[in-house]
Write a protein that holds these residues in place. Structure first.
Motif, PDB file in Angstrom:
ATOM      1  N   LYS A  41      -9.990   9.395  -4.041  1.00 53.05           N
ATOM      2  CA  LYS A  41      -9.212   8.668  -5.044  1.00 53.05           C
ATOM      3  C   LYS A  41      -7.725   8.947  -4.878  1.00 53.05           C
ATOM      4  CE  LYS A  41      -8.549   6.311  -8.916  1.00 53.05           C
ATOM      5  NZ  LYS A  41      -7.096   6.444  -9.115  1.00 53.05           N
ATOM      6  N   SER A  42      -7.372  10.176  -4.603  1.00 49.75           N
ATOM      7  CA  SER A  42      -5.948  10.503  -4.459  1.00 49.75           C
ATOM      8  C   SER A  42      -5.343   9.788  -3.252  1.00 49.75           C
ATOM      9  CB  SER A  42      -5.751  12.015  -4.336  1.00 49.75           C
ATOM     10  OG  SER A  42      -6.444  12.534  -3.223  1.00 49.75           O
ATOM     11  N   GLU A  43      -6.086   9.710  -2.149  1.00 51.74           N
ATOM     12  CA  GLU A  43      -5.567   8.989  -0.986  1.00 51.74           C
ATOM     13  C   GLU A  43      -5.478   7.494  -1.269  1.00 51.74           C
ATOM     14  OE1 GLU A  43      -6.398   7.818   3.658  1.00 51.74           O
ATOM     15  OE2 GLU A  43      -7.927   8.948   2.561  1.00 51.74           O
ATOM     16  N   ALA A  44      -6.477   6.958  -1.951  1.00 46.50           N
ATOM     17  CA  ALA A  44      -6.444   5.530  -2.299  1.00 46.50           C
ATOM     18  C   ALA A  44      -5.202   5.220  -3.129  1.00 46.50           C
ATOM     19  CB  ALA A  44      -7.713   5.142  -3.046  1.00 46.50           C
ATOM     20  N   ASP A  45      -4.840   6.128  -4.015  1.00 48.01           N
ATOM     21  CA  ASP A  45      -3.635   5.941  -4.822  1.00 48.01           C
ATOM     22  C   ASP A  45      -2.375   5.999  -3.960  1.00 48.01           C
ATOM     23  OD1 ASP A  45      -5.053   5.639  -7.189  1.00 48.01           O
ATOM     24  OD2 ASP A  45      -4.910   7.763  -7.730  1.00 48.01           O
ATOM     25  N   VAL A  46      -2.349   6.945  -3.013  1.00 50.94           N
ATOM     26  CA  VAL A  46      -1.206   7.054  -2.100  1.00 50.94           C
ATOM     27  C   VAL A  46      -1.042   5.764  -1.303  1.00 50.94           C
ATOM     28  CG1 VAL A  46      -0.423   8.175   0.026  1.00 50.94           C
ATOM     29  CG2 VAL A  46      -1.171   9.561  -1.901  1.00 50.94           C
ATOM     30  N   ILE A  47      -2.135   5.267  -0.756  1.00 53.86           N
ATOM     31  CA  ILE A  47      -2.107   4.045   0.056  1.00 53.86           C
ATOM     32  C   ILE A  47      -1.651   2.858  -0.791  1.00 53.86           C
ATOM     33  CG2 ILE A  47      -3.610   2.391   1.249  1.00 53.86           C
ATOM     34  CD1 ILE A  47      -5.230   4.862   2.233  1.00 53.86           C
ATOM     35  N   SER A  48      -2.185   2.758  -1.985  1.00 53.36           N
ATOM     36  CA  SER A  48      -1.853   1.636  -2.857  1.00 53.36           C
ATOM     37  C   SER A  48      -0.385   1.661  -3.268  1.00 53.36           C
ATOM     38  CB  SER A  48      -2.749   1.659  -4.100  1.00 53.36           C
ATOM     39  OG  SER A  48      -4.119   1.546  -3.743  1.00 53.36           O
ATOM     40  N   LYS A  49       0.110   2.830  -3.644  1.00 54.77           N
ATOM     41  CA  LYS A  49       1.507   2.944  -4.071  1.00 54.77           C
ATOM     42  C   LYS A  49       2.472   2.677  -2.926  1.00 54.77           C
ATOM     43  CE  LYS A  49       0.502   6.183  -7.825  1.00 54.77           C
ATOM     44  NZ  LYS A  49       0.595   7.581  -8.300  1.00 54.77           N
ATOM     45  N   ALA A  50       2.029   2.939  -1.692  1.00 53.22           N
ATOM     46  CA  ALA A  50       2.881   2.660  -0.533  1.00 53.22           C
ATOM     47  C   ALA A  50       3.017   1.164  -0.272  1.00 53.22           C
ATOM     48  CB  ALA A  50       2.326   3.363   0.705  1.00 53.22           C
ATOM     49  N   GLY A  51       2.064   0.380  -0.790  1.00 53.19           N
ATOM     50  CA  GLY A  51       2.109  -1.064  -0.586  1.00 53.19           C
ATOM     51  C   GLY A  51       1.111  -1.586   0.409  1.00 53.19           C
ATOM     52  N   LEU A  52       0.151  -0.740   0.811  1.00 55.22           N
ATOM     53  CA  LEU A  52      -0.909  -1.173   1.717  1.00 55.22           C
ATOM     54  C   LEU A  52      -2.146  -1.584   0.925  1.00 55.22           C
ATOM     55  CD1 LEU A  52      -0.727   1.672   4.395  1.00 55.22           C
ATOM     56  CD2 LEU A  52      -0.194  -0.734   4.809  1.00 55.22           C
ATOM     57  N   GLN A  53      -2.870  -2.567   1.455  1.00 53.01           N
ATOM     58  CA  GLN A  53      -4.173  -2.916   0.927  1.00 53.01           C
ATOM     59  C   GLN A  53      -5.243  -2.084   1.631  1.00 53.01           C
ATOM     60  OE1 GLN A  53      -4.728  -5.041  -1.617  1.00 53.01           O
ATOM     61  NE2 GLN A  53      -2.533  -5.428  -1.800  1.00 53.01           N
ATOM     62  N   LEU A  54      -6.355  -1.867   0.948  1.00 51.41           N
ATOM     63  CA  LEU A  54      -7.450  -1.068   1.497  1.00 51.41           C
ATOM     64  C   LEU A  54      -8.636  -1.940   1.864  1.00 51.41           C
ATOM     65  CD1 LEU A  54      -7.228   1.944  -0.915  1.00 51.41           C
ATOM     66  CD2 LEU A  54      -7.661   2.228   1.525  1.00 51.41           C
ATOM     67  N   VAL A  55      -9.227  -1.651   3.013  1.00 50.03           N
ATOM     68  CA  VAL A  55     -10.503  -2.233   3.411  1.00 50.03           C
ATOM     69  C   VAL A  55     -11.507  -1.090   3.482  1.00 50.03           C
ATOM     70  CG1 VAL A  55     -11.786  -3.364   5.267  1.00 50.03           C
ATOM     71  CG2 VAL A  55      -9.490  -4.164   4.666  1.00 50.03           C
ATOM     72  N   SER A  56     -12.617  -1.224   2.792  1.00 50.50           N
ATOM     73  CA  SER A  56     -13.632  -0.164   2.750  1.00 50.50           C
ATOM     74  C   SER A  56     -14.692  -0.401   3.818  1.00 50.50           C
ATOM     75  CB  SER A  56     -14.319  -0.134   1.381  1.00 50.50           C
ATOM     76  OG  SER A  56     -13.423   0.235   0.372  1.00 50.50           O
ATOM     77  N   VAL A  57     -14.977   0.645   4.589  1.00 50.52           N
ATOM     78  CA  VAL A  57     -16.057   0.563   5.572  1.00 50.52           C
ATOM     79  C   VAL A  57     -16.968   1.769   5.404  1.00 50.52           C
ATOM     80  CG1 VAL A  57     -14.575   1.606   7.367  1.00 50.52           C
ATOM     81  CG2 VAL A  57     -16.661   0.360   8.013  1.00 50.52           C
ATOM     82  N   PHE A  58     -18.263   1.519   5.352  1.00 46.29           N
ATOM     83  CA  PHE A  58     -19.240   2.594   5.234  1.00 46.29           C
ATOM     84  C   PHE A  58     -19.842   2.856   6.612  1.00 46.29           C
ATOM     85  CE2 PHE A  58     -23.260   4.654   4.617  1.00 46.29           C
ATOM     86  CZ  PHE A  58     -23.048   5.492   3.533  1.00 46.29           C
ATOM     87  N   GLU A  59     -19.689   4.090   7.083  1.00 47.05           N
ATOM     88  CA  GLU A  59     -20.288   4.494   8.362  1.00 47.05           C
ATOM     89  C   GLU A  59     -20.475   6.004   8.368  1.00 47.05           C
ATOM     90  OE1 GLU A  59     -19.449   4.611  13.185  1.00 47.05           O
ATOM     91  OE2 GLU A  59     -18.125   3.437  11.889  1.00 47.05           O
TER      92      GLU A  59
END
Length: 248
Positions: A41-59
């Motif tokens: 969650k903390s990394e997702a927040d960092v990525i989001s605040k930077a202005g990047l979108q996230l793509v989730s992949v399960f592997e």
């Protein structure tokens, strides 16, 4: 076409900012419960605040899809749990990886895996990552809605319907190993920055409006100023409009 990348290394504030400065608009990260490559969650927040979108992949392992339906149900349930933990909003996509050179004889098992993963994650859309042959087989089976193709094991072929294309592997940028991707819309990406709540609208009853208007009429009659009278008249009509009545 949108510029993106995927990586197994968690992004920090400086690295996320550096990729944004280079023109990247999305990053694919691993939606797995634990391990060095797991999105938090903390990394997702960092990525989001930077202005990047996230793509989730399960592997978890490259050939996990060969576990078929049983593995798909289990992985879908795990992905669902992790998605909630990291703040992935419902309606966005979870891609499930087929990260090996799948043969035609393995496609039925792979399709069963993707179908089961989709069944286990009903609040999210489902995608598949893999080669050209995986894209074509899974699309024909109709068991998911999003497609992320890798050039690996694809023999130079590229499916026409994919949302994301991985076109280069094993590149080092800003001190971490990444793969290059591009996307074409409807990626199912997400971020943790919630949109502002819409303004709350309170309906005005006609009876309430008509109870207020006489006070405005009294003000209208108590002044000889044309500007003041015009304003009292305007306010009375605003009340009529807000309560669904015709202007006068």
């Amino acid at each position: 076409m949108t510029k993106g990348f995927d990586c197994s290394t968690p992004l920090t504030v400086p690295t996320a900012a550096a990729f944004v400065n280079d023109g990247y608009l999305f990053v694919a990260r691993y939606l797995v419960p634990s391990g060095f490559k797991a999105l938090t969650k903390s990394e997702a927040d960092v990525i989001s605040k930077a202005g990047l979108q996230l793509v989730s992949v399960f592997e978890t392992t490259a050939n996990r899809a060969l576990g078929g339906r049983t593995a798909g149900l289990a992985d879908g349930a795990t992905a669902l749990q992790v998605a909630k933990q990291v703040g992935q909003p419902v309606g966005s996509c979870i891609y499930f990886a087929v990260d090996f050179d799948a043969s035609s004889t393995q496609m039925a098992t792979i399709i069963a895996y993707i179908q089961a993963a989709s069944e286990a994650t009903p609040a999210y859309t489902t995608g598949v990552y893999g080669s050209y042959s995986v894209m074509e087989a899974v699309r024909q089976a109709g068991v998911c809605s999003h497609y992320w193709q890798t050039y690996a094991w694809s023999g130079g072929k590229k499916s026409a319907f994919i949302q994301i294309y991985q076109y280069l592997n094993d590149v080092t940028e800003h001190g971490i190993g990444i793969d290059h991707d591009e996307s074409y819309g409807n990626e199912g990406w997400w971020n943790t920055i919630s949109p502002p709540d819409p303004p709350v609208s309170y309906p005005l009853a006609a009876s309430d409006a008509n109870a207020i208007i006489p006070f405005l009429s009294a003000g209208y009659g108590a002044t000889s100023s044309p500007d003041a009278r015009e304003e009292f008249h305007r306010l009375a009509n605003e009340l009529r409009k807000a309560s669904g009545q015709p202007e006068q």
